[in-house]
Write an enzyme that holds these catalytic residues in place. Sequence first.
Site, mmCIF file in Angstrom:
data_model
loop_
_atom_site.group_PDB
_atom_site.id
_atom_site.type_symbol
_atom_site.label_atom_id
_atom_site.label_comp_id
_atom_site.label_asym_id
_atom_site.label_seq_id
_atom_site.Cartn_x
_atom_site.Cartn_y
_atom_site.Cartn_z
ATOM 1 N N CYS A 1 -4.580 6.746 -1.091
ATOM 2 C CA CYS A 1 -5.350 6.328 -2.089
ATOM 3 C C CYS A 1 -5.283 7.110 -3.360
ATOM 4 O O CYS A 1 -5.203 8.466 -3.109
ATOM 5 C CB CYS A 1 -6.525 6.364 -1.541
ATOM 6 S SG CYS A 1 -8.192 5.820 -2.595
ATOM 7 N N ASP B 1 0.785 -1.142 -0.065
ATOM 8 C CA ASP B 1 -0.116 0.015 -0.043
ATOM 9 C C ASP B 1 0.872 1.303 0.000
ATOM 10 O O ASP B 1 0.638 2.298 -0.505
ATOM 11 C CB ASP B 1 -0.999 -0.053 1.256
ATOM 12 C CG ASP B 1 -2.107 1.116 1.128
ATOM 13 O OD1 ASP B 1 -2.042 1.754 0.177
ATOM 14 O OD2 ASP B 1 -2.995 0.826 1.981
ATOM 15 N N HIS C 1 -6.944 5.617 7.660
ATOM 16 C CA HIS C 1 -6.074 6.571 7.070
ATOM 17 C C HIS C 1 -6.036 7.708 7.743
ATOM 18 O O HIS C 1 -6.864 7.945 8.650
ATOM 19 C CB HIS C 1 -6.340 6.854 5.748
ATOM 20 C CG HIS C 1 -6.084 5.884 4.683
ATOM 21 N ND1 HIS C 1 -5.478 6.019 3.609
ATOM 22 C CD2 HIS C 1 -6.371 4.611 4.635
ATOM 23 C CE1 HIS C 1 -5.389 4.675 2.764
ATOM 24 N NE2 HIS C 1 -5.837 3.945 3.569
#
Length: 307
Positions: free
Chosen positions: A243, A16, A212
């Site tokens: 993102c 990620d 987040h």
Amino acid sequence: MSLPSSARIREVGPRDGFQNEPEVIATDDKVRLVDLLGATGVQRLEVTSFVRADVIPQLADGAAVLERMRVPDAVDVTVLIPNERGFDNALAHRERFGEINCFLSASESHNKANVNRTIEESLVGLERVIGRAVGEGLRAEAVVSVAFGCPYEGHVPPERVFAIAQRLVAAGASEIGFGDTTGMANPVQVREFFGQARSALGDDVELTAHFHNTRGQGLANVYAALEAGCASFESSFGELGGCPVPAGATGNIATEDLVSMLHEMGIATGIDLEALLVAARAARDVLGRPLGSHTLVAGPVDWRDAR
């Protein structure tokens, strides 16, 4: 309300985090960072994703990283699988990982922007992937993104989130992650959400929180999830990640900040914080810029004996 005595953490930075960096990190550096993370005592480590190289070139060397890494056998290695083609490619390296992770969004707008599919199209595909993974003896996690709010649509009904999760569980997922993908959640909402999720999905499904820190509420949301009985979290060393849609969404909560807070609260993780900071410093040096982690800057709490 009592808090859990221990928590499980999946470190997702190598996937990620790295995929959201503007530059492509060298394979040698990735392998070194993965090995450093594996030496921290972390229980679960998401190493890479089997995605098309032209879509996410930052992870084009995922198979090489998997083959070259040297993490302890006790670490459960996870790979992200976007679709059946990705699963087919991952199977060539089946002995290097034991878990798969897959994802979709809880809003039509975000799912369309992120993977160019409707929710139903994503669900049908992921049901097949999960079924095949379980048939291969792999453990399956599925993450429902924008579970706490969508930047395009605003409120996301929890009932829709849980209905998606129920289909993923029926397909064979033993763990459901709920993503606050753009940092819209607040602690009151999180506490209520995880209580409802447990009722909707039952006691046999592991519930995981993926927060987040876009608006600085990540650790506050962790505490609220703990109060609701959630003891599984995903985080990224150095606060890497984010993102790709929409612009402005910042990184995951920093693993070292999460571990520091949990340890100060008496909640065991099995992770060596000093070793984790070594890995985060190495990532900072590779990227050549300051990272968002607070503990990386301030260091661990120093409880000196003042007597």
